[in-house]
Design a protein around this motif. Structure first.
Motif, PDB file in Angstrom:
ATOM      1  N   SER A  62      -2.265   0.705   5.020  1.00  0.00           N
ATOM      2  CA  SER A  62      -2.716   1.508   3.882  1.00  0.00           C
ATOM      3  C   SER A  62      -2.603   2.980   4.243  1.00  0.00           C
ATOM      4  N   LYS A 152      -7.597  -4.068  -2.809  1.00  0.00           N
ATOM      5  CA  LYS A 152      -7.330  -2.820  -3.519  1.00  0.00           C
ATOM      6  C   LYS A 152      -8.608  -2.044  -3.824  1.00  0.00           C
ATOM      7  N   GLN A 156      -6.610   2.258  -0.033  1.00  0.00           N
ATOM      8  CA  GLN A 156      -5.727   3.048  -0.880  1.00  0.00           C
ATOM      9  C   GLN A 156      -4.276   2.663  -0.594  1.00  0.00           C
ATOM     10  N   ASN A 157      -3.598   2.178  -1.638  1.00  0.00           N
ATOM     11  CA  ASN A 157      -2.188   1.760  -1.539  1.00  0.00           C
ATOM     12  C   ASN A 157      -1.956   0.756  -0.400  1.00  0.00           C
TER      13      ASN A 157
END
Length: 284
Positions: A62, A152, A156-157
């Motif tokens: 992430s 999620k 983050q991402n």
């Protein structure tokens, strides 16, 4: 006259030996006939599905390595036939590679990897910081979607690297090197598997190769004819993890287990027949 008959008799014996040594190459030739290129271009390689007993390497990444680290297993350095725990846990910032779990290159002869997640008899894994996840029957992409739905909210991402750490198949019967084969990739065709086993022996039936597979707890199988190009379209042409391939012996081996014995018997019969002819000629 007698010399001519003797030469004739010897010629018959020699011709018999030559004919006995000849065989039909069509019986050992793979994929005979024409290929339907249009149909072959539509063939898709099936995705491997997670099964009970699989060992999975799952690494989470992430934009926040610190937050990611709690979802990754501790890294273990493996090399020289031994392993030792490395301090810290995977933080999702390194690369993943290699055939057994996640590796990022050797350091002092040791390769970093993760222990992996074992799929239990109920099709579950105990995932780091998330608890029990049911993964049996999922593809890698579907497992990524499952992880996305759970992570999620906290990362983050997030994105993931998932590998099979124990992808293997078994070759039995009339192959040069029968045994269990482990591969670093996740796709292997039947022809590639045969190549790894050293090819079929002279006695192996190419028209009736058995592939056994366990899917969702049920055993299924198919018989493939390697002499026809249509096998490329079979769902069993690409092996899945834990598949078993059995090559049946042909009638020649059933009739005689030793090729040398067969050849010697044939030559002996030809000699006896020729001598009988010569004896009958010279007797008269």
């Amino acid at each position: 006259m007698r010399n001519s008959l003797f030469v004739y008799g010897m010629g018959v014996m020699l011709l018999s030996c030559v004919l006995c040594s000849c065989g039909n190459t069509r019986q050992i030739t793979y994929m005979q006939g024409k290929f339907d290129t249009a149909k072959m271009s539509e063939i898709k390689i099936p995705e491997a599905m997670i099964q009970k007993g699989d060992l999975l390497s799952i690494i989470v990444y992430s934009d926040n390595p610190t937050a990611t680290s709690i979802y990754n297993q501790s890294v273990v350095s493996v090399g020289g036939g031994s392993s030792q725990a490395n301090t810290g846990s995977g933080n999702g910032t390194g690369g993943a590679g290699g055939g057994t779990g996640s590796t990022a290159g050797a350091v002092n002869g040791l390769y970093p990897t993760t222990p992996g997640y074992q799929v239990d008899e109920r099709g579950n894994i105990q995932f780091q910081s998330l608890g029990l996840l049911h993964v049996e029957g999922l593809t890698k992409d579907q497992l990524k979607d499952t992880l996305d739905s759970r992570l999620k909210e906290y990362l983050q991402n997030p994105y993931y690297t998932i590998r099979f750490m124990n992808y293997r198949f078994t070759m039995l019967g009339e192959v040069l090197r029968p045994g269990i084969f482990s591969i670093p990739g996740e796709h292997v065709s039947l022809l590639e598997a045969i190549g790894l086993a050293g090819d079929l022996t002279f006695y192996g039936r190419r028209d009736n190769v058995l592939v056994m597979r366990e899917k969702e707890g049920k055993r299924e199988w198919a018989r493939l004819d390697l002499t026809k190009p249509e096998i490329l379209a079979s769902p069993y042409f690409y092996l899945q993890q834990n598949d078993v391939v059995y090559v049946e012996a042909n009638k020649k081996k059933v009739a005689a287990s030793d090729q040398v014995t067969v050849r010697n018997v044939t030559i002996a019969a030809s000699i006896v027949s020729t001598l009988a002819i010569l004896y009958s000629i010279f007797k008269n």
